[in-house]
Design a protein around this motif. Structure first.
Motif, PDB file in Angstrom:
ATOM      1  N   TYR A   1      -1.582 -10.203 -29.960  1.00  0.00           N
ATOM      2  CA  TYR A   1      -1.838 -10.216 -28.513  1.00  0.00           C
ATOM      3  C   TYR A   1      -0.737 -10.986 -27.794  1.00  0.00           C
ATOM      4  CZ  TYR A   1      -6.481  -8.482 -29.662  1.00  0.00           C
ATOM      5  OH  TYR A   1      -7.533  -7.724 -30.120  1.00  0.00           O
ATOM      6  N   LYS A   2      -0.216 -12.045 -28.414  1.00  0.00           N
ATOM      7  CA  LYS A   2       0.877 -12.788 -27.797  1.00  0.00           C
ATOM      8  C   LYS A   2       2.123 -11.924 -27.679  1.00  0.00           C
ATOM      9  CE  LYS A   2       3.623 -16.995 -28.348  1.00  0.00           C
ATOM     10  NZ  LYS A   2       3.877 -18.189 -29.209  1.00  0.00           N
ATOM     11  N   ALA A   3       2.364 -11.109 -28.714  1.00  0.00           N
ATOM     12  CA  ALA A   3       3.528 -10.216 -28.660  1.00  0.00           C
ATOM     13  C   ALA A   3       3.382  -9.165 -27.571  1.00  0.00           C
ATOM     14  CB  ALA A   3       3.719  -9.540 -30.023  1.00  0.00           C
ATOM     15  N   GLU A   4       2.154  -8.772 -27.296  1.00  0.00           N
ATOM     16  CA  GLU A   4       1.928  -7.753 -26.268  1.00  0.00           C
ATOM     17  C   GLU A   4       2.381  -8.241 -24.900  1.00  0.00           C
ATOM     18  OE1 GLU A   4       1.018  -4.229 -24.649  1.00  0.00           O
ATOM     19  OE2 GLU A   4       0.896  -4.683 -26.788  1.00  0.00           O
ATOM     20  N   PHE A   5       2.226  -9.543 -24.639  1.00  0.00           N
ATOM     21  CA  PHE A   5       2.569 -10.074 -23.320  1.00  0.00           C
ATOM     22  C   PHE A   5       3.931 -10.761 -23.295  1.00  0.00           C
ATOM     23  CE2 PHE A   5      -2.078  -9.940 -23.422  1.00  0.00           C
ATOM     24  CZ  PHE A   5      -2.345  -9.248 -22.261  1.00  0.00           C
ATOM     25  N   THR A   6       4.569 -10.921 -24.433  1.00  0.00           N
ATOM     26  CA  THR A   6       5.887 -11.570 -24.464  1.00  0.00           C
ATOM     27  C   THR A   6       7.002 -10.610 -24.832  1.00  0.00           C
ATOM     28  OG1 THR A   6       5.471 -12.280 -26.764  1.00  0.00           O
ATOM     29  CG2 THR A   6       4.910 -13.828 -25.001  1.00  0.00           C
ATOM     30  N   ASP A   7       6.726  -9.605 -25.645  1.00  0.00           N
ATOM     31  CA  ASP A   7       7.756  -8.635 -26.006  1.00  0.00           C
ATOM     32  C   ASP A   7       8.126  -7.799 -24.788  1.00  0.00           C
ATOM     33  OD1 ASP A   7       8.364  -5.644 -27.132  1.00  0.00           O
ATOM     34  OD2 ASP A   7       9.127  -7.198 -28.483  1.00  0.00           O
ATOM     35  N   PRO A   8       9.405  -7.669 -24.457  1.00  0.00           N
ATOM     36  CA  PRO A   8       9.785  -6.933 -23.243  1.00  0.00           C
ATOM     37  C   PRO A   8       9.334  -5.478 -23.248  1.00  0.00           C
ATOM     38  CG  PRO A   8      11.622  -8.245 -24.057  1.00  0.00           C
ATOM     39  CD  PRO A   8      10.563  -8.297 -25.113  1.00  0.00           C
ATOM     40  N   THR A   9       9.431  -4.824 -24.400  1.00  0.00           N
ATOM     41  CA  THR A   9       9.038  -3.410 -24.460  1.00  0.00           C
ATOM     42  C   THR A   9       7.546  -3.230 -24.239  1.00  0.00           C
ATOM     43  OG1 THR A   9      10.853  -3.001 -26.007  1.00  0.00           O
ATOM     44  CG2 THR A   9       9.114  -1.331 -25.861  1.00  0.00           C
ATOM     45  N   LEU A  10       6.751  -4.055 -24.904  1.00  0.00           N
ATOM     46  CA  LEU A  10       5.305  -3.940 -24.771  1.00  0.00           C
ATOM     47  C   LEU A  10       4.848  -4.378 -23.380  1.00  0.00           C
ATOM     48  CD1 LEU A  10       4.246  -5.284 -28.283  1.00  0.00           C
ATOM     49  CD2 LEU A  10       4.496  -2.921 -27.538  1.00  0.00           C
TER      50      LEU A  10
ATOM     51  N   SER B   1       5.375  -1.563 -21.024  1.00  0.00           N
ATOM     52  CA  SER B   1       4.335  -0.530 -21.095  1.00  0.00           C
ATOM     53  C   SER B   1       3.099  -0.940 -20.326  1.00  0.00           C
ATOM     54  CB  SER B   1       3.987  -0.248 -22.555  1.00  0.00           C
ATOM     55  OG  SER B   1       3.374  -1.376 -23.159  1.00  0.00           O
ATOM     56  N   LEU B   2       2.760  -2.232 -20.357  1.00  0.00           N
ATOM     57  CA  LEU B   2       1.615  -2.713 -19.587  1.00  0.00           C
ATOM     58  C   LEU B   2       1.880  -2.591 -18.090  1.00  0.00           C
ATOM     59  CD1 LEU B   2      -1.162  -4.083 -19.602  1.00  0.00           C
ATOM     60  CD2 LEU B   2       0.007  -6.288 -19.706  1.00  0.00           C
ATOM     61  N   THR B   3       3.095  -2.962 -17.663  1.00  0.00           N
ATOM     62  CA  THR B   3       3.447  -2.841 -16.244  1.00  0.00           C
ATOM     63  C   THR B   3       3.474  -1.379 -15.807  1.00  0.00           C
ATOM     64  OG1 THR B   3       4.814  -4.826 -16.445  1.00  0.00           O
ATOM     65  CG2 THR B   3       5.168  -3.445 -14.516  1.00  0.00           C
ATOM     66  N   THR B   4       4.010  -0.507 -16.656  1.00  0.00           N
ATOM     67  CA  THR B   4       4.042   0.921 -16.333  1.00  0.00           C
ATOM     68  C   THR B   4       2.636   1.484 -16.188  1.00  0.00           C
ATOM     69  OG1 THR B   4       6.130   1.170 -17.524  1.00  0.00           O
ATOM     70  CG2 THR B   4       4.850   3.172 -17.111  1.00  0.00           C
ATOM     71  N   THR B   5       1.717   1.030 -17.022  1.00  0.00           N
ATOM     72  CA  THR B   5       0.328   1.492 -16.926  1.00  0.00           C
ATOM     73  C   THR B   5      -0.278   1.129 -15.578  1.00  0.00           C
ATOM     74  OG1 THR B   5       0.067   1.233 -19.316  1.00  0.00           O
ATOM     75  CG2 THR B   5      -1.936   1.374 -18.003  1.00  0.00           C
ATOM     76  N   VAL B   6      -0.050  -0.109 -15.140  1.00  0.00           N
ATOM     77  CA  VAL B   6      -0.612  -0.559 -13.859  1.00  0.00           C
ATOM     78  C   VAL B   6       0.001   0.211 -12.697  1.00  0.00           C
ATOM     79  CG1 VAL B   6      -0.863  -2.529 -12.312  1.00  0.00           C
ATOM     80  CG2 VAL B   6      -1.134  -2.843 -14.780  1.00  0.00           C
ATOM     81  N   VAL B   7       1.334   0.355 -12.701  1.00  0.00           N
ATOM     82  CA  VAL B   7       2.012   1.048 -11.595  1.00  0.00           C
ATOM     83  C   VAL B   7       1.629   2.523 -11.563  1.00  0.00           C
ATOM     84  CG1 VAL B   7       4.268   1.725 -10.687  1.00  0.00           C
ATOM     85  CG2 VAL B   7       3.925  -0.587 -11.582  1.00  0.00           C
ATOM     86  N   LEU B   8       1.630   3.167 -12.727  1.00  0.00           N
ATOM     87  CA  LEU B   8       1.290   4.585 -12.801  1.00  0.00           C
ATOM     88  C   LEU B   8      -0.140   4.830 -12.338  1.00  0.00           C
ATOM     89  CD1 LEU B   8       2.157   7.454 -13.818  1.00  0.00           C
ATOM     90  CD2 LEU B   8       1.161   6.818 -16.013  1.00  0.00           C
ATOM     91  N   THR B   9      -1.060   4.000 -12.782  1.00  0.00           N
ATOM     92  CA  THR B   9      -2.465   4.178 -12.409  1.00  0.00           C
ATOM     93  C   THR B   9      -2.664   3.957 -10.920  1.00  0.00           C
ATOM     94  OG1 THR B   9      -3.143   3.435 -14.609  1.00  0.00           O
ATOM     95  CG2 THR B   9      -4.807   3.410 -12.882  1.00  0.00           C
ATOM     96  N   ALA B  10      -2.067   2.893 -10.379  1.00  0.00           N
ATOM     97  CA  ALA B  10      -2.240   2.599  -8.953  1.00  0.00           C
ATOM     98  C   ALA B  10      -1.660   3.711  -8.085  1.00  0.00           C
ATOM     99  CB  ALA B  10      -1.574   1.264  -8.616  1.00  0.00           C
ATOM    100  N   ALA B  11      -0.465   4.184  -8.435  1.00  0.00           N
ATOM    101  CA  ALA B  11       0.163   5.238  -7.626  1.00  0.00           C
ATOM    102  C   ALA B  11      -0.648   6.528  -7.666  1.00  0.00           C
ATOM    103  CB  ALA B  11       1.581   5.487  -8.121  1.00  0.00           C
TER     104      ALA B  11
END
Length: 330
Positions: free
Chosen positions: A88-97, A100-110
């Protein structure tokens, strides 16, 4: 002359059973049976469905939750063990992962916001009576009935293709109208990948928003609207002060349900861009981590995050539905 003790009184004749007066015998009504045995007997027919649901949904999720705390990569079978919260720490610290979390939020909101706005406009249009309204309504609902993969393939080849796609064909036709043959032929999927994915999802989910909002419009108290028009209110005032407040709950419900579905979208991202060019969302990251990197622990952690986000949004959606039902009962 009979004595009073041998003659039945009036009250005793009234209270006598019907069989004593020559009529059919009264059937006594047994009291309702209560208790734990009766409660279990009523729930027993539902137990097979409950067991099936637990076996199909809950047990796999518990297994995924357990694996998400493990260090488990199929490419390194010797290094397996308990990893704690490192996945879970890697999910929020790894740039690639994290991307993907940021893309999910932006894609869903748009997708949700634009689909909601377009769905509201179409619902207001279909709420009016005009010739061919049934045909128009059927045509507008059709995109929501298309299989998601087929919808993504349609956009990828029929619309976005740089050689024979509809969008570039329209550009060529427009340029020829003005006497020019040098029309731009952009490669939509490589030049605007996020916009391309969002457009295909908006086309698919706008009918869903439209149906919910149209149901809300048709539940308006028409006498109040007519009274407002008699008092001199114009269309904008009716929409602002009557229609929009009435649709608030339906707008919330449509936004929440749309968010639950769009946040889990995988088909459009996989089919259109294969997760490249910054379009990889969390569901695609789960697929990529599991099937390409073979990191089962990290993929399970990403899956748990997707489920938790969906549960949070679904909780608000259920509360909105329950408030709508309470208002209808009142």
């Amino acid at each position: 002359m009979s004595t009073p003790s041998s003659t039945p009184s009036l009250s005793s004749r009234v209270r006598a059973p019907r069989a004593a007066r020559g009529g059919p015998a009264a059937v006594p009504v047994p009291p309702p049976r209560t208790g734990p045995r009766v409660a279990w007997a009523r729930r027993a027919p539902l137990l097979p469905a409950l067991v099936f649901m637990i076996a199909v949904t809950q047990l796999p999720f518990v297994g995924t939750l357990v694996i998400s705390f493990m260090r488990w990569n199929a490419l390194d079978p010797g290094d397996r063990g308990f990893a704690g919260l490192s996945n879970y720490k890697a999910e929020f610290t790894d740039p690639t992962l994290r991307s993907s979390l940021t893309t999910t939020v932006v894609l869903t909101a748009a997708v949700v916001l634009v689909s909601l706005a377009l769905g509201l406009g179409l619902a207001l249009l279909l709420d009016r009576r005009f010739p061919g309204r049934g045909v128009v309504r059927t045509l507008l609902i059709t995109p929501f009935l298309v299989v998601p993969v087929a919808s993504a393939l349609l956009w990828k080849h029929a619309l976005y293709n740089a050689s024979y796609g509809l969008l570039n064909g329209v550009l060529t036709w427009v340029w020829k109208l003005f006497g020019s043959s040098d029309a731009p032929q952009p490669d939509w999927l490589s030049q605007s990948p996020k916009l391309a994915v969002e457009a295909s999802l908006i086309w698919q989910w706008t009918p869903f928003m439209m149906l919910i909002l149209l149901a809300g419009l048709q539940s308006r108290p028409h006498d109040v609207v007519e009274a407002a028009r008699v008092d001199g209110a114009n269309s904008w005032q009716v929409f602002r002060h009557l229609t929009f407040p009435h649709l608030r709950r339906y707008l919330e419900l449509a936004a929440l349900l749309g968010t639950v579905y769009v946040v889990q979208n995988f088909d459009a991202v996989f089919t259109l861009t294969s997760g490249g060019l910054g379009t990889a969302n969390l569901p695609y990251a789960v697929y990529s981590t599991f099937y390409q990197a073979h990191d089962y622990g990290q993929a399970s952690a990403e899956g748990v995050i997707v489920v938790v986000l969906s549960i949070i949004v679904a909780t608000f959606a259920l509360r909105t539905v329950s408030s709508l039902l309470r208002e209808e009962i009142r």
